[in-house]
Design a protein around this motif. Structure first.
Motif, short mmCIF file in Angstrom:
data_model
loop_
_atom_site.label_atom_id
_atom_site.label_comp_id
_atom_site.label_asym_id
_atom_site.label_seq_id
_atom_site.Cartn_x
_atom_site.Cartn_y
_atom_site.Cartn_z
N VAL A 77 -4.53 1.22 -5.53
CA VAL A 77 -5.24 -0.02 -5.85
C VAL A 77 -5.39 -0.16 -7.36
O VAL A 77 -5.13 -1.22 -7.94
CB VAL A 77 -6.62 -0.08 -5.15
CG1 VAL A 77 -7.46 -1.22 -5.70
CG2 VAL A 77 -6.45 -0.24 -3.64
N ALA A 78 -5.81 0.92 -8.01
CA ALA A 78 -6.02 0.88 -9.46
C ALA A 78 -4.72 0.54 -10.19
O ALA A 78 -4.71 -0.28 -11.12
CB ALA A 78 -6.57 2.21 -9.96
N LEU A 79 -3.62 1.14 -9.77
CA LEU A 79 -2.34 0.89 -10.44
C LEU A 79 -1.82 -0.51 -10.17
O LEU A 79 -1.23 -1.14 -11.05
CB LEU A 79 -1.32 1.94 -10.01
CG LEU A 79 -1.57 3.34 -10.59
CD1 LEU A 79 -0.78 4.39 -9.83
CD2 LEU A 79 -1.25 3.37 -12.07
N PHE A 80 -2.03 -1.02 -8.96
CA PHE A 80 -1.58 -2.38 -8.65
C PHE A 80 -2.43 -3.45 -9.34
O PHE A 80 -1.95 -4.54 -9.63
CB PHE A 80 -1.58 -2.63 -7.13
CG PHE A 80 -0.50 -1.90 -6.39
CD1 PHE A 80 0.76 -1.72 -6.95
CD2 PHE A 80 -0.73 -1.39 -5.14
CE1 PHE A 80 1.76 -1.05 -6.27
CE2 PHE A 80 0.26 -0.72 -4.44
CZ PHE A 80 1.51 -0.54 -5.01
N LEU A 81 -3.70 -3.13 -9.58
CA LEU A 81 -4.57 -4.09 -10.27
C LEU A 81 -4.51 -3.95 -11.79
O LEU A 81 -4.91 -4.86 -12.51
CB LEU A 81 -6.02 -3.93 -9.79
CG LEU A 81 -6.29 -4.39 -8.36
CD1 LEU A 81 -7.72 -4.06 -7.96
CD2 LEU A 81 -6.02 -5.87 -8.20
N ALA A 82 -4.04 -2.83 -12.28
CA ALA A 82 -3.99 -2.58 -13.73
C ALA A 82 -3.24 -3.68 -14.50
O ALA A 82 -3.71 -4.08 -15.57
CB ALA A 82 -3.40 -1.21 -14.03
#
Length: 166
Positions: A77-82
């Motif tokens: 999630v963090a990488l896709f939202l970054a």
């Protein structure tokens, strides 16, 4: 007609570098919309599992798989939202030439953690309905399936396309 430039980016005869970066950014955003939604749903589902009475009675293996799966989903999630945060911070700074390749790498890393989270989620579910050994074997097959369609097949197409264009 498309051609491949030295950086490996596809360009069109009718677009300049800025237009190509805009197109690549828009294509990446479309991909991220799909990945973000699914990953966020998986993450939300995983959060709820820990609060189930039956889960609290599960063995250490199940708790360890759960913890790894939850962390993998959170990292995905963090990488896709970054890229969204990255874009907001760099908005109107004329840095799209740096934003696009970095966002590409963030999304690619997110896919790795998504595979881990998906396999962990499948293992958690199958461990309830199958023997642990069978569940692990099935998850190994699922992992190979993901790798085959997400990495091996695209790499094969890339390699054969380069050989055919040489």
């Amino acid at each position: 007609m498309t051609e491949q430039d030295q950086a490996g980016n596809y360009s069109r005869d009718d677009e300049d570098k800025g237009e190509r970066l805009d197109r690549h950014w828009n294509e990446l955003l479309q991909e991220l919309r799909l990945a973000q939604t699914g990953t966020q749903i998986l993450f939300a589902f995983l959060l709820g599992i820990a609060f189930q009475n039956r889960f609290q009675d599960a063995d250490t293996f199940t708790h360890d798989v759960y913890a790894g799966t939850l962390v993998a989903a959170a990292l995905a999630v963090a990488l896709f939202l970054a890229p969204v945060s990255f874009h907001r911070i760099l908005f109107q700074q004329r840095l799209r030439d740096r934003l696009v390749p970095i966002a590409h790498h963030l999304a690619s890393a997110g896919l790795v953690f998504l595979i881990a989270a998906m396999c962990g989620g499948v293992l958690l579910a199958l461990d309830v309905v199958l023997s642990r050994t069978v569940a692990i074997v099935v998850v190994a097959v699922v992992l190979v399936w993901f790798l085959a369609f997400w990495y091996i097949l695209p790499a094969y197409v890339r390699r054969t396309s380069r050989n055919g264009n040489s």
